[in-house]
Design a protein around this motif. Sequence first.
Motif, PDB file in Angstrom:
ATOM      1  N   VAL A  17      10.597  -3.675  -7.420  1.00 23.62           N
ATOM      2  CA  VAL A  17       9.963  -4.073  -8.677  1.00 23.62           C
ATOM      3  C   VAL A  17      10.888  -4.944  -9.521  1.00 23.62           C
ATOM      4  O   VAL A  17      10.442  -5.891 -10.193  1.00 23.62           O
ATOM      5  CB  VAL A  17       9.520  -2.815  -9.463  1.00 23.62           C
ATOM      6  CG1 VAL A  17       9.085  -3.182 -10.883  1.00 23.62           C
ATOM      7  CG2 VAL A  17       8.390  -2.098  -8.722  1.00 23.62           C
ATOM      8  N   PRO A  33       6.280  -7.044 -15.421  1.00 21.90           N
ATOM      9  CA  PRO A  33       5.503  -5.814 -15.526  1.00 21.90           C
ATOM     10  C   PRO A  33       6.335  -4.742 -16.233  1.00 21.90           C
ATOM     11  O   PRO A  33       7.530  -4.939 -16.495  1.00 21.90           O
ATOM     12  CB  PRO A  33       5.276  -5.427 -14.062  1.00 21.90           C
ATOM     13  CG  PRO A  33       6.538  -5.886 -13.391  1.00 21.90           C
ATOM     14  CD  PRO A  33       6.913  -7.181 -14.098  1.00 21.90           C
ATOM     15  N   ILE A  35       8.304  -1.643 -15.667  1.00 19.05           N
ATOM     16  CA  ILE A  35       8.964  -1.206 -14.437  1.00 19.05           C
ATOM     17  C   ILE A  35       8.472   0.167 -13.974  1.00 19.05           C
ATOM     18  O   ILE A  35       8.078   0.347 -12.809  1.00 19.05           O
ATOM     19  CB  ILE A  35      10.499  -1.210 -14.611  1.00 19.05           C
ATOM     20  CG1 ILE A  35      10.993  -2.639 -14.830  1.00 19.05           C
ATOM     21  CG2 ILE A  35      11.181  -0.594 -13.386  1.00 19.05           C
ATOM     22  CD1 ILE A  35      12.442  -2.749 -15.270  1.00 19.05           C
ATOM     23  N   GLU A  37       5.760   1.818 -14.709  1.00 21.15           N
ATOM     24  CA  GLU A  37       4.337   1.795 -14.331  1.00 21.15           C
ATOM     25  C   GLU A  37       4.151   1.157 -12.965  1.00 21.15           C
ATOM     26  O   GLU A  37       3.348   1.612 -12.148  1.00 21.15           O
ATOM     27  CB  GLU A  37       3.536   1.030 -15.384  1.00 21.15           C
ATOM     28  CG  GLU A  37       3.406   1.738 -16.712  1.00 21.15           C
ATOM     29  CD  GLU A  37       2.503   2.956 -16.629  1.00 21.15           C
ATOM     30  OE1 GLU A  37       1.479   2.895 -15.944  1.00 21.15           O
ATOM     31  OE2 GLU A  37       2.851   3.986 -17.237  1.00 21.15           O
ATOM     32  N   GLU A  38       4.881   0.089 -12.718  1.00 20.30           N
ATOM     33  CA  GLU A  38       4.764  -0.616 -11.440  1.00 20.30           C
ATOM     34  C   GLU A  38       5.267   0.253 -10.289  1.00 20.30           C
ATOM     35  O   GLU A  38       4.616   0.349  -9.237  1.00 20.30           O
ATOM     36  CB  GLU A  38       5.554  -1.926 -11.508  1.00 20.30           C
ATOM     37  CG  GLU A  38       5.312  -2.872 -10.345  1.00 20.30           C
ATOM     38  CD  GLU A  38       4.084  -3.749 -10.525  1.00 20.30           C
ATOM     39  OE1 GLU A  38       4.007  -4.760  -9.825  1.00 20.30           O
ATOM     40  OE2 GLU A  38       3.214  -3.418 -11.337  1.00 20.30           O
ATOM     41  N   SER A  41       2.759   2.913  -9.440  1.00 21.40           N
ATOM     42  CA  SER A  41       1.555   2.457  -8.739  1.00 21.40           C
ATOM     43  C   SER A  41       1.741   2.409  -7.226  1.00 21.40           C
ATOM     44  O   SER A  41       0.772   2.376  -6.469  1.00 21.40           O
ATOM     45  CB  SER A  41       1.143   1.067  -9.247  1.00 21.40           C
ATOM     46  OG  SER A  41       2.067   0.070  -8.850  1.00 21.40           O
ATOM     47  N   TRP A  90       2.421  -9.038  -3.821  1.00 22.98           N
ATOM     48  CA  TRP A  90       3.725  -8.777  -4.446  1.00 22.98           C
ATOM     49  C   TRP A  90       4.809  -9.600  -3.750  1.00 22.98           C
ATOM     50  O   TRP A  90       5.915  -9.155  -3.522  1.00 22.98           O
ATOM     51  CB  TRP A  90       4.038  -7.276  -4.409  1.00 22.98           C
ATOM     52  CG  TRP A  90       3.141  -6.499  -5.312  1.00 22.98           C
ATOM     53  CD1 TRP A  90       3.344  -6.264  -6.655  1.00 22.98           C
ATOM     54  CD2 TRP A  90       1.904  -5.881  -4.970  1.00 22.98           C
ATOM     55  NE1 TRP A  90       2.290  -5.522  -7.160  1.00 22.98           N
ATOM     56  CE2 TRP A  90       1.391  -5.268  -6.146  1.00 22.98           C
ATOM     57  CE3 TRP A  90       1.166  -5.752  -3.797  1.00 22.98           C
ATOM     58  CZ2 TRP A  90       0.185  -4.578  -6.176  1.00 22.98           C
ATOM     59  CZ3 TRP A  90      -0.039  -5.075  -3.818  1.00 22.98           C
ATOM     60  CH2 TRP A  90      -0.515  -4.491  -5.000  1.00 22.98           C
ATOM     61  N   ASP A 129      -6.913  -5.957  -8.391  1.00 25.58           N
ATOM     62  CA  ASP A 129      -5.515  -6.357  -8.494  1.00 25.58           C
ATOM     63  C   ASP A 129      -5.407  -7.879  -8.593  1.00 25.58           C
ATOM     64  O   ASP A 129      -6.356  -8.610  -8.287  1.00 25.58           O
ATOM     65  CB  ASP A 129      -4.730  -5.867  -7.270  1.00 25.58           C
ATOM     66  CG  ASP A 129      -4.604  -4.354  -7.239  1.00 25.58           C
ATOM     67  OD1 ASP A 129      -4.208  -3.773  -8.257  1.00 25.58           O
ATOM     68  OD2 ASP A 129      -4.910  -3.753  -6.189  1.00 25.58           O
ATOM     69  N   LYS A 242      -4.556   2.574 -15.910  1.00 23.48           N
ATOM     70  CA  LYS A 242      -3.646   1.432 -15.918  1.00 23.48           C
ATOM     71  C   LYS A 242      -3.910   0.473 -17.073  1.00 23.48           C
ATOM     72  O   LYS A 242      -2.970  -0.076 -17.667  1.00 23.48           O
ATOM     73  CB  LYS A 242      -3.745   0.687 -14.584  1.00 23.48           C
ATOM     74  CG  LYS A 242      -2.721  -0.429 -14.421  1.00 23.48           C
ATOM     75  CD  LYS A 242      -2.758  -1.005 -13.011  1.00 23.48           C
ATOM     76  CE  LYS A 242      -1.691  -2.072 -12.827  1.00 23.48           C
ATOM     77  NZ  LYS A 242      -1.691  -2.634 -11.449  1.00 23.48           N
ATOM     78  N   GLY A 281      10.089  -5.246 -19.383  1.00 21.94           N
ATOM     79  CA  GLY A 281       9.921  -4.202 -18.376  1.00 21.94           C
ATOM     80  C   GLY A 281      10.029  -2.780 -18.882  1.00 21.94           C
ATOM     81  O   GLY A 281       9.875  -1.836 -18.106  1.00 21.94           O
TER      82      GLY A 281
END
Length: 371
Positions: A17, A33, A35, A37-38, A41, A90, A129, A242, A281
């Motif tokens: 991430v 993003p 960090i 939360e990413e 996920s 990603w 997404d 989210k 982040g």
Amino acid sequence: MITIKQVHTKEDFTTFVKFPFSLYKGNKYWVPPMIKEEVKSFDPNNDIFKTVDAHFYLAYKNNTVVGRIACCINWTEVNDLHKRKVRFGWFETIDDIEVTKALLEQVEKFGKEHNMDYIEGPMGFSNMDKAGMLTNGFDYIATMIGIYNYEYYPNHLKQLGFKPEAEWIEYQVDIATFDQEKIAKMAKMVQDRYELKLLEFATIKELMPYVDEMFALLNKTYADLQSFVPIESFQVEHYKKKYLKFIHPDFISCVMNKNNKMVAFAITMPSFSKAFQKANGKLFPFGFLHLLKAVKTNDHAEFYLIGVDPDYRSKGPTALIFEQIYASFSKHKIQFIETNPLLVENIKIQQLWKSFNPIIHKERKTFRKDL
């Protein structure tokens, strides 16, 4: 020498991430993003993995991370839509074609192991997404729902034999172009003729009972698009958690018919892009303050989702939506709105914006390669 390492541990996922933070350091258009939360996920206990298999990889050169990629198979897409596709997303890399090649070879390997027919990306686990590599508009700040990438990315893919697949455009609209009197007149006519009503929400709690119906209508709206994969109930729960915390009730529009059935809805949001950049982040200790300020003081909004029942497309329920949008934006002093990515084939949704002199300021594509 390039080394590819599969990501397994939480520490590895944190590295995964954080890599773009160094890659885009100093870039004023990339939006980071959150960090935690990413990383969360990608937790294997995430419900999204009930129907998705995914692997994640980091590329190293001289013990330094130089790239990353995720490859996944959405089994709903494969089994129900009969598209034997391995997705990649990603995706980030330094400007080194060999790094890109090494990362995509992992996707190719993953796809062949599962007997897929082709690779396509960038895209996420589902249609909710981010998707589509930026191919034009590199000097505009990214939105929460759009991928930002350097200009060399699509060039790498073309060199490696990938061909464009899906294509999107994004509009920017000056709210001053809204003809308030015309919209109000149209909204009144549509409302009276078809016995429609517009719901307003004071809190997100009031909105919650309608969210499932929104997603059901979203599935119905886009069912005829060849690239659409239906959103399942557990995915709805994931996206509620989210995104709903970023939504202000003033920016939600729901149109109901006389039977209290939802026939159209729209979700817009004040732009959080600059706030996310300032937060860098992290929500704490001060990141959340930037987000709160973005809600209260902002001249820019993003059009996130819209759904219209196919039976009502020709009846103009969106006139009620645009009337409310104008009122909300005037209240919050919003001057510009940016649409979500619109598939070039989705002429019906594009037509909604034609009266507002939209400017196409971004273009993006997914790229495909047969296995």
